[in-house]
Every structure is written in C-alpha cells, then in structure tokens.
Design an enzyme around this catalytic site. Structure first.
Site, mmCIF file in Angstrom:
data_model
loop_
_atom_site.group_PDB
_atom_site.id
_atom_site.type_symbol
_atom_site.label_atom_id
_atom_site.label_comp_id
_atom_site.label_asym_id
_atom_site.label_seq_id
_atom_site.Cartn_x
_atom_site.Cartn_y
_atom_site.Cartn_z
ATOM 1 N N HIS A 127 0.011 -6.681 -3.029
ATOM 2 C CA HIS A 127 -0.828 -7.553 -3.486
ATOM 3 C C HIS A 127 -0.749 -8.713 -4.839
ATOM 4 C CE1 HIS A 127 -3.544 -4.520 -1.978
ATOM 5 N NE2 HIS A 127 -3.698 -4.861 -0.857
ATOM 6 N N HIS A 149 -5.567 -9.656 1.982
ATOM 7 C CA HIS A 149 -4.595 -8.941 1.409
ATOM 8 C C HIS A 149 -5.940 -7.440 1.458
ATOM 9 C CE1 HIS A 149 -7.580 -9.285 -1.570
ATOM 10 N NE2 HIS A 149 -6.924 -8.047 -2.739
ATOM 11 N N ASP A 206 -3.061 -7.199 -12.173
ATOM 12 C CA ASP A 206 -2.465 -6.066 -11.811
ATOM 13 C C ASP A 206 -1.607 -5.997 -11.063
ATOM 14 O OD1 ASP A 206 -1.731 -3.662 -11.269
ATOM 15 O OD2 ASP A 206 -3.941 -3.333 -10.416
ATOM 16 N N SER A 232 -10.590 -0.238 8.244
ATOM 17 C CA SER A 232 -9.163 -1.284 7.700
ATOM 18 C C SER A 232 -8.248 -1.705 8.782
ATOM 19 C CB SER A 232 -8.487 -0.411 6.506
ATOM 20 O OG SER A 232 -8.924 -0.213 5.368
ATOM 21 N N PHE A 249 -8.590 3.825 -5.477
ATOM 22 C CA PHE A 249 -8.328 4.769 -4.222
ATOM 23 C C PHE A 249 -6.958 5.265 -3.421
ATOM 24 C CE2 PHE A 249 -8.927 1.044 -1.428
ATOM 25 C CZ PHE A 249 -8.139 1.291 -0.584
ATOM 26 N N LEU A 250 -8.285 6.338 -3.571
ATOM 27 C CA LEU A 250 -6.757 7.129 -2.241
ATOM 28 C C LEU A 250 -7.718 7.506 -1.273
ATOM 29 C CD1 LEU A 250 -4.134 10.005 -2.853
ATOM 30 C CD2 LEU A 250 -5.991 9.728 -0.822
#
Ligand code: 5GP
Ligand code: MN
Ligand code: MN
Length: 480
Positions: A327, A402, A94, A383, A203-204
């Site tokens: 990332h 990360h 990704d 977070s 995600f959001l």
C-alpha cells in the site's frame, strides 16, 4: 478556496495546472465518490503534490482517496528519479503496509459452526495489539538480516516455503535495501514486533468467495465460489514509522530550499541524486523487506492454527499464498512518458500496483493474466480480487485503489459507534465473528466508517486499471 474540476470523460476529472503547479492533478471517481472526496482536504492535498519537482503527467487521486499526511491516502505521484525528488510523506508512515491473500481448499460449509473456535484460536496465536511481542523475538543482528534479505530470511529460518517467494512482489526481497540507513531506534522498535498485526486498521480476516466475475482469471488465481481464503493486512510496525519520522526530520533540516517552495511542509522531499534521497530510498527498501517478513510470519503461523483446528496439514488444505500487494511505497520504475523511457520514483500511498498481463515484473505464474490486486472493503462488507488492467500503464503508472477508503475520522467514529454493539450486530445479522484487543478499535473500524467498496471497484473496472475477478465476504476477523 474552492477547487474547480473539469471532467475529462466518465470517471476522470482534472484540476488544471495553474500558478506554481508543475502539472495538472487528476481524480478518478464517480460523482458519488467525488462528493465524498470533496468533504476533506483530499483535493487540496493532491493539488499541493503537483508542486513537487519532477512530477510527471499528473498527480492522481484514486476513487478511494481521502486526506492523509501531506499527500492523500489513495494518491499516486510519479516523480522523475533524475531531476525530481522523493518524499517520505508521499510514501506514508507505515512503509509497505499491505495485504496478502492466502488460499485454502476448505469450503464455507466445512467451516460453518466452527467460526468461534477458529477466531479464538487465531486471536490466541497471532500477536496483535499495541504491546510488544511477535512470532519471533530477535536481536538487532537478526533485524539487520531481515532488512537486507526479506522473505529469503524467513525461508532459511523455517517460516516460509519457496512457493511463497514466487507469489510475492519482488519475490519478497527488495533490492537496494540498506539496513545501515535504518536508525538504531527504528530497529529497537521493530525487534520484538516481527510477526505481529499491530493495532487499529490492521487485521486478519477469514473470508469466503461469494462471486467469480472472470472464470479464466479466477482459475489462474486458484479461486472458486464458496472457497475459504485468508486476508492479512499489516505493515512495518514501529520500524517503518520511525524510519519515516527520522527522514522527514532530516529532510526538513537539510533541504530547506526545496521545502520553502512547497505549499505544505508535510510534503518535505529530498532532491533526486542527493545523499538523503539515496539514504531514504535504502532505508525505505529495508523497511519494505521488514513488512514482507511480518506478513509472511503471520501467514505461516495462520497455517499452523488451521492445522490444529481442522486436524489436517496445511499442505493438504492447499494453503498457498495467492499474492501480496503493498500500500505504501515509492519504487524506481521505468515508464513510457510521451514516447520516452523515463526512470521515475512512483509513489503509491494507499494505492496498489496493478501491472497488466505481459508486464515482465508480474510473477511468472500470473504473467498471462495480469497481477492480482487485492481490495479490502470492511469487516462487514465484501472485498475484491482484481487483476491489473490493460489501461493501468497509460492512466495510472500501473496502479489502482487499495480499499474502500475512510469516510470519517477515528474521533468521529468513536462518537458514532460503540465497539460491543458493532460486534453483536455483525454476529447476529451477518454471521461475522470479530475479536479485537480493544472495543475502541472496533468502533474506529466499524463498517460504517468506510466508503462503498463496490463503487470504488466499479470505477477501477470501468477505467480498465484493475478488472474485477472475484468478490469475498468476511467469516471471522481479528484486530489489534
Ligand atoms: P488502510 O491501508 O488505508 O488502513 O486500509 C485499507 C482498506 O482496508 C480500507 O480502506 C478499508 O476499505 C479496508 N478495511 C479496513 N478494515 C477492514 C476489515 O476489517 N476487513 C476488511 N475486509 N477490510 C477492511
Ligand atoms: Mn498500515
Ligand atoms: Mn494498509
């Protein structure tokens, strides 16, 4: 066999160079995290990485490190850009998966009681899940433009404001992007996914700031306690995945000689200066631009959702981009190695750039305090926002962790957790509202599948590679 680690100092462990290793490997971890790291193939993989030509100083495993494709997630490898190589597996499938954080001036008090309305509206308006469909549907011409120009394309087309570019790495446009080197198949996969979260780990999340650890830097980042912020995690969708796959196959065919010297086929690499190294770098940079546009379109759409729910303009809610971190990338950067300036392909896979105060590549708005670093924990834990630490250039080629890092495989997670139960518990016990396209995703991403983010951040902060600035906690979350 059993891999021996020598402790260099607190939180720094070394796998000494032996046999065909071209450098030692280093693991940055507490004893607790190291025990978790020992449970899968991470140590073997980080050791394998040291066989890559041009590996500089040492291969590094971050405190959130775990097993990945060839190269661990949470790995940093700086490979000489003249005499070394570039490896798609050490970038990851990704390409430019990453997170961005957007501020608001709303407080948690103002939002409480409206979580469900907000999460429903986000879920209805932000494309997610395995299927097609994004914020925009584009032809291949548009995809080419996005690949070449990144967020500059979004600005021209009404999906961004100038301020967004100023708060993104490289102003949202990677130089050296070459859309011609991205295959037709990759473009076809990407063209109806522009502005979409995708599935699984992406995600959001709407969050509230719970702690500020550094008032001065917090202020420079526009963060204060009780404030609502939005965290968006996604990458380059099918386009990046296809690009990685295309180049792995080409490299396996054309650079057998190098491949045969490596302990793991998944580390397939193109020698610096070869045509394929140039082609992959151009294609990867283009995919980086695609991912930035993806996160930008989702962020801009989120502004519209907040406008409807809170009946105010997004400008009035001060919904500005704090920062966007990548990332999965390899970047040609100049680093000082034993007193010499060297051009290196710095591979950061499941690792984040963390440049310190004063570095010329830190956006002007943050140059005095250091680059913002965003470390997601899980949908049931905190977070962090960090800032690039003063020792990051010396210790980690300007990088840090990360995330919390995965503790168990998706298969195991599905046996241990049931999506519906996880959702109910989050809501009843922690007032966190989660909405997902599939229950399996919630199980695979349950808070229990991740390590302790506080412990990861403690190591980063103690080593001075990424310093604690603020901590957040989830309010509501949408997933694919
Ligand atoms: P990755 O890029 O490796 O998929 O994930 C990065 C990190 O995001 C993970 O290591 C994990 O700590 C964190 N994470 C995964 N899901 C969520 C979530 O729903 N919310 C938050 N805040 N963090 C998450
Ligand atoms: Mn991703
Ligand atoms: Mn990611």
């Amino acid at each position: 066999g059993d891999i021996t680690l020598e402790q260099v100092r607190e939180f720094v462990w070394e796998i000494p160079q032996e046999g065909d290793m071209r450098a030692p490997a280093r693991v940055l971890a507490s004893e607790t995290l190291l025990e978790e790291i020992r449970e899968d193939k991470t140590l073997e993989q980080i050791t394998n990485t040291t066989h890559l030509p041009g590996i500089t100083n040492y291969a590094i495993c971050m405190p959130d490190g775990h097993q990945g494709y060839g190269f661990p997630v949470g790995g940093v490898g700086a490979l000489d850009a003249e005499n070394g190589c570039i490896s798609p597996g050490a970038v990851g499938y990704d390409i430019n998966c990453g997170v961005r954080m957007m501020r608001t001036n709303l407080t948690y008090d103002e939002l409480q009681g409206r979580e469900e309305e907000l999460v429903d509206s986000l879920f209805a308006n932000i494309p997610s899940g395995l299927g097609g469909g994004g914020v925009v549907e584009a032809g291949v011409d548009t995809v080419d433009e996005i690949l070449a120009r990144g967020v500059d394309w979004a600005l021209e087309n009404g999906h961004a404001v100038e301020d967004d570019l100023l708060h993104c790495e490289d102003e949202g446009m990677r130089e050296g992007a070459n859309p011609e080197k991205v295959s037709q198949k990759a473009k076809d996969r990407g063209k109806n996914q522009i502005g979409s979260l995708g599935s699984g780990n992406h995600f959001l999340e709407v969050q509230r700031v719970t702690d500020i650890f550094d008032d001065e830097v917090g202020e420079a980042y526009g963060l204060e306690a009780d404030q609502i912020v939005v965290l968006i995690h996604c990458g380059s969708r099918g386009l990046g995945h296809q690009t990685c796959n295309d180049y792995l196959r080409k490299i396996e065919q054309q650079h057998q000689g190098l491949l045969n010297q490596l302990p793991d086929k998944e580390l397939a690499a193109a020698p610096a200066g070869s045509q394929l190294a140039e082609d992959y770098y151009g294609a990867m940079n283009a995919a980086i631009n695609f991912a930035w546009v993806n996160r930008q379109l989702i962020m801009h759409r989120t502004r519209r959702v907040f406008e409807r729910v809170f009946d105010r303009s997004w400008e009035a809610m001060d919904m500005h981009l704090l920062y966007d971190v990548a990332h999965n990338i390899a970047k040609k950067e100049t680093h000082t190695v034993a007193g010499d300036e060297r051009d290196l392909y710095v591979h950061r896979k499941g690792a984040t750039r963390a440049f310190p105060a004063g570095h010329p590549e830190v956006p002007a708005a943050y140059r005095d305090v250091g680059q913002p670093v965003i470390i997601p924990g899980s949908m049931g834990a905190g977070s962090y926002v960090l800032r690039g630490g003063e020792h990051s250039m010396d210790l980690t080629f300007g990088s840090t962790a990360h995330g919390a890092g995965r503790l168990m495989s998706r298969t195991r997670a599905k046996n241990e957790f049931w999506g519906g139960d996880v959702q109910d518990e989050l809501e009843e016990q922690q007032q966190i509202y989660v909405k997902a396209q599939s229950g399996a995703t919630v199980a695979e991403e349950a808070p229990g599948v991740y390590k302790d983010v506080d412990e990861v951040v403690r190591v980063s902060d103690a080593l001075g590679i990424g310093d604690k600035v603020a901590r957040t906690f989830p309010v509501c979350n949408i997933k694919g």
